[in-house]
Design an enzyme around this catalytic site. Structure first.
Site, PDB file in Angstrom:
ATOM      1  N   GLU A   1      31.321  -4.672  73.940  1.00 20.49           N
ATOM      2  CA  GLU A   1      31.295  -4.779  75.404  1.00 20.49           C
ATOM      3  C   GLU A   1      32.021  -3.547  75.929  1.00 20.49           C
ATOM      4  OE1 GLU A   1      29.509  -7.264  76.101  1.00 20.49           O
ATOM      5  OE2 GLU A   1      29.759  -8.411  74.266  1.00 20.49           O
TER       6      GLU A   1
ATOM      7  N   GLY B   1      33.932   2.122  71.342  1.00 16.30           N
ATOM      8  CA  GLY B   1      32.860   1.182  71.002  1.00 16.30           C
ATOM      9  C   GLY B   1      31.756   1.860  70.201  1.00 16.30           C
TER      10      GLY B   1
ATOM     11  N   GLY C   1      36.069  -2.668  75.316  1.00 14.15           N
ATOM     12  CA  GLY C   1      36.829  -1.452  75.577  1.00 14.15           C
ATOM     13  C   GLY C   1      35.909  -0.319  75.984  1.00 14.15           C
ATOM     14  N   SER C   2      36.378   0.898  75.736  1.00 14.09           N
ATOM     15  CA  SER C   2      35.675   2.070  76.268  1.00 14.09           C
ATOM     16  C   SER C   2      34.482   2.468  75.392  1.00 14.09           C
ATOM     17  CB  SER C   2      36.656   3.242  76.351  1.00 14.09           C
ATOM     18  OG  SER C   2      37.096   3.553  75.043  1.00 14.09           O
TER      19      SER C   2
ATOM     20  N   CYS D   1      35.088  -3.070  84.279  1.00 12.66           N
ATOM     21  CA  CYS D   1      33.926  -2.486  83.604  1.00 12.66           C
ATOM     22  C   CYS D   1      32.722  -2.490  84.521  1.00 12.66           C
ATOM     23  CB  CYS D   1      33.617  -3.266  82.341  1.00 12.66           C
ATOM     24  SG  CYS D   1      33.416  -5.039  82.627  1.00 12.66           S
TER      25      CYS D   1
HETATM   26  P1  NAD Z   1      40.002   1.416  74.842  1.00  5.19           P
HETATM   27  O1  NAD Z   1      38.668   1.669  74.245  1.00  5.19           O
HETATM   28  O2  NAD Z   1      40.922   2.550  75.008  1.00  5.19           O
HETATM   29  O3  NAD Z   1      40.780   0.321  73.962  1.00  5.19           O
HETATM   30  C1  NAD Z   1      40.232  -0.949  73.731  1.00  5.19           C
HETATM   31  C2  NAD Z   1      40.842  -1.530  72.472  1.00  5.19           C
HETATM   32  O4  NAD Z   1      40.369  -0.813  71.335  1.00  5.19           O
HETATM   33  C3  NAD Z   1      42.360  -1.462  72.423  1.00  5.19           C
HETATM   34  O5  NAD Z   1      42.868  -2.660  71.888  1.00  5.19           O
HETATM   35  C4  NAD Z   1      42.607  -0.286  71.483  1.00  5.19           C
HETATM   36  O6  NAD Z   1      43.856  -0.334  70.851  1.00  5.19           O
HETATM   37  C5  NAD Z   1      41.478  -0.487  70.499  1.00  5.19           C
HETATM   38  N1  NAD Z   1      41.116   0.686  69.706  1.00  5.19           N
HETATM   39  C6  NAD Z   1      41.244   1.985  70.065  1.00  5.19           C
HETATM   40  N2  NAD Z   1      40.805   2.779  69.052  1.00  5.19           N
HETATM   41  C7  NAD Z   1      40.390   1.947  68.060  1.00  5.19           C
HETATM   42  C8  NAD Z   1      39.846   2.158  66.756  1.00  5.19           C
HETATM   43  N3  NAD Z   1      39.646   3.390  66.277  1.00  5.19           N
HETATM   44  N4  NAD Z   1      39.522   1.081  66.004  1.00  5.19           N
HETATM   45  C9  NAD Z   1      39.716  -0.173  66.484  1.00  5.19           C
HETATM   46  N5  NAD Z   1      40.263  -0.437  67.694  1.00  5.19           N
HETATM   47  C10 NAD Z   1      40.591   0.617  68.481  1.00  5.19           C
HETATM   48  O7  NAD Z   1      39.732   0.676  76.242  1.00  5.19           O
HETATM   49  P2  NAD Z   1      40.781   0.289  77.393  1.00  5.19           P
HETATM   50  O8  NAD Z   1      41.182   1.528  78.107  1.00  5.19           O
HETATM   51  O9  NAD Z   1      41.837  -0.615  76.879  1.00  5.19           O
HETATM   52  O10 NAD Z   1      39.856  -0.596  78.335  1.00  5.19           O
HETATM   53  C11 NAD Z   1      39.080  -0.072  79.375  1.00  5.19           C
HETATM   54  C12 NAD Z   1      37.641   0.056  78.946  1.00  5.19           C
HETATM   55  O11 NAD Z   1      37.113  -1.231  78.632  1.00  5.19           O
HETATM   56  C13 NAD Z   1      36.769   0.593  80.065  1.00  5.19           C
HETATM   57  O12 NAD Z   1      35.813   1.479  79.542  1.00  5.19           O
HETATM   58  C14 NAD Z   1      36.099  -0.659  80.619  1.00  5.19           C
HETATM   59  O13 NAD Z   1      34.894  -0.408  81.283  1.00  5.19           O
HETATM   60  C15 NAD Z   1      35.894  -1.449  79.337  1.00  5.19           C
HETATM   61  N6  NAD Z   1      35.726  -2.883  79.572  1.00  5.19           N
HETATM   62  C16 NAD Z   1      34.516  -3.454  79.289  1.00  5.19           C
HETATM   63  C17 NAD Z   1      34.303  -4.804  79.554  1.00  5.19           C
HETATM   64  C18 NAD Z   1      32.982  -5.475  79.290  1.00  5.19           C
HETATM   65  O14 NAD Z   1      32.925  -6.710  79.273  1.00  5.19           O
HETATM   66  N7  NAD Z   1      31.896  -4.751  79.095  1.00  5.19           N
HETATM   67  C19 NAD Z   1      35.345  -5.559  80.082  1.00  5.19           C
HETATM   68  C20 NAD Z   1      36.585  -4.952  80.327  1.00  5.19           C
HETATM   69  C21 NAD Z   1      36.760  -3.600  80.053  1.00  5.19           C
END
Ligand code: NAD
Length: 491
Positions: free
Chosen positions: A248, A231, A226-227, A282
């Site tokens: 990631e 993270g 995620g973001s 990402c």
């Molecule tokens: P996000 O961080 O908003 O959410 C990701 C996940 O985290 C979701 O399931 C969300 O519900 C959960 N989450 C949010 N707050 C949390 C908390 N406090 N505790 C635990 N879980 C929580 O990301 P997104 O908008 O869904 O995805 C896009 C992001 O992911 C972009 O930054 C993209 O670059 C990244 N990404 C990285 C990779 C990689 O392999 N490096 C791959 C795909 C996407």
């Protein structure tokens, strides 16, 4: 494919309704509701982890070949259900169908590299010693939490899930609350593959459910995609938790366009790197660094022209679009606000990103020249917008590539192998591409970032390494006394 159940959570082999907050997901093409349910409550999360623990205690004792059998059945079902799965991904993410099919294909493509990599972590390393043997064995972690993003709602969780299951772990999966149906369809394939009860559990919901899951003391591993803000927060929160944490995160990946046999070949690499998935990957290139010479100018001219003619539309449109809408109107607003801010700071818009239709998240590609700005460092903005910086020398190009907090992907277009080698040795990125789109990564290679992009726990071929822990041992068939005892020790 309609579901034979009306539950939204999958716990201990059964579907049940969530008792938490109500939420929905909508079809990106016509806004109709495609998923309508409730998130998991704290007690659902506790129950899911407890059932996963029970399931794992049996699962870990199956032989690796038996576990592989379940994964193969899963892949057969994914292949059988390919169209439904692809349509589900498209409806929730807006991805064109051709691209959603490649995501479904990637689920199956993860199988053989995972089996190959698991072999090295399911056998014992043994070295003969004078007194017996030094051994290293690998054991599963236990219950692992997989937290997924919206942009690859099946593939990204799967890159953790397959190796985790192969290694003998049970999974509690919390998908993005923007793509709950994709997660449900994905888990239905595991259910149909006959996975024993408790080995795979699905808990739906947002940040609060994710927090309850990662904080559960019986969760031994947290595999997050995620973001950066989320993270980094999880990294801080879990640093002393004793859990294995794989993060990631995102990137502002650079693509250096240095030289090419033909400008159009470089344009192909750049368009795929910047605009596939509407720039919501990402590893999308967010910064083009272009050589300031005739080749560079010809490249920019053709890149702008090609980007302006990319077909943007709904996944249901025919002919199919190259790019679909962004995941939400909020995401569109972020892109347009950032474009405005750069322009106000003095950047030159080469192609303006525009909202194409009110009430939708359809947005056209944007290209913005920021060469004249003193501050060219920026955060990740997920969308089809890329900055251009013109440079005169190789060292300027490499320094510009490093001008970021992130370290996920980096690429260069050049016909000179030595230039590529120098670039690869200087750039701080987990994935380096040469004359290839940044967005086309193989499951046979490691994939993961450093700095603000990750914590040195790459997925891809190396996922297995964070799915196990190593146990070293000094082994001797019976206790013996050495011929010479240490000084001061008599027996
Ligand atoms: P996000 O961080 O908003 O959410 C990701 C996940 O985290 C979701 O399931 C969300 O519900 C959960 N989450 C949010 N707050 C949390 C908390 N406090 N505790 C635990 N879980 C929580 O990301 P997104 O908008 O869904 O995805 C896009 C992001 O992911 C972009 O930054 C993209 O670059 C990244 N990404 C990285 C990779 C990689 O392999 N490096 C791959 C795909 C996407």
């Amino acid at each position: 494919m309609s579901s034979a159940h009306d539950g939204q959570l999958f716990i201990n082999g059964e579907w049940r309704r969530g008792g938490g907050t109500a939420f929905q997901s909508h079809d990106s093409a016509d806004n109709r509701v495609v998923w309508d349910g409730r998130s998991a409550t704290t007690s659902d999360v506790i129950d899911a982890v407890a059932r996963a623990r029970d399931g794992q205690s049996r699962w870990r004792h199956l032989g690796i070949d038996e576990r592989i059998g379940f994964l193969r059945r899963f892949c057969d079902l994914v292949t059988e259900r390919k169209e439904v799965l692809a349509e589900t991904i498209s409806s929730e993410t807006g991805k064109p169908l051709w691209e959603a099919r490649t995501e479904v294909g990637a689920l199956v493509g993860k199988l053989e590299p995972s089996i190959h990599a698991a072999a090295a972590r399911s056998s014992t390393l043994t070295f003969g010693q004078p007194s017996g043997a030094a051994t290293t064995t690998f054991v599963p972690l236990g219950v692992v939490a997989v937290i997924g993003p919206f942009n690859f709602p099946m593939h990204m969780p799967n890159v953790h899930i397959m190796p985790a299951l192969l290694a003998g772990n049970a999974v509690a999966f919390k998908p993005s609350d923007q793509a709950p149906l994709s997660a449900q369809r994905y888990v239905e394939c595991w259910q149909a593959a006959g996975l024993p009860n408790g080995v795979m559990n699905l808990i739906q919901g947002g940040a609060d459910v994710g927090e309850a899951l990662v904080g559960n003391p019986d969760v031994a591993g947290v595999f997050f995609t995620g973001s950066r803000p989320v993270g980094e927060m999880l990294g801080r929160q879990l640093v002393n938790s004793g859990k294995m944490v794989a993060l990631e995160m995102g990137g502002t990946s650079p693509l250096v366009v240095w030289d090419a046999n033909q400008a159009r070949n470089a344009v192909y690499v750049a368009v795929q790197s910047c605009f596939v998935t509407s720039g919501q990957r990402c590893s999308s290139a967010r910064r083009l660094i272009v050589r300031n010479n005739d080749f560079g100018h010809a490249f920019i001219e053709m890149f702008v022209k090609t980007a302006s003619s990319l077909r943007v539309g709904r996944y249901s449109d025919r002919p199919e679009p190259f790019m679909g809408p962004l995941v939400s109107s909020k995401a569109v607003a972020k892109v347009l606000e950032w474009q405005n801010a750069l322009e106000r700071a003095g950047a030159k818009v080469l192609l303006r990103a525009r909202l194409l239709e009110d009430g939708t998240a359809l947005i056209s590609p944007g290209i913005i020249d920021i060469t004249s700005l003193a501050n060219r460092r920026h955060d990740e903005v997920l969308g089809p917008i890329v900055t251009v910086t013109m440079v005169n020398t190789e060292s300027q190009a490499f320094a510009e590539a490093e001008n970021t907090d992130y370290g996920l992907a980096a690429g260069i277009v050049t016909t000179d192998r030595d230039v590529f080698r120098r670039f690869a040795s200087k750039v701080s990125a987990g994935v380096v591409s040469w004359n290839s789109p940044l967005t086309g990564n193989s499951a046979w290679a490691a994939f993961g970032g450093i700095k603000a992009s990750g914590n040195y726990r790459p997925t891809g071929y190396l996922s297995v390494d964070y799915c196990v822990r190593a146990v070293g041992a000094a082994e001797s068939r019976e206790p013996t006394i050495p011929t010479t005892l240490p000084p001061g020790f008599e027996l």
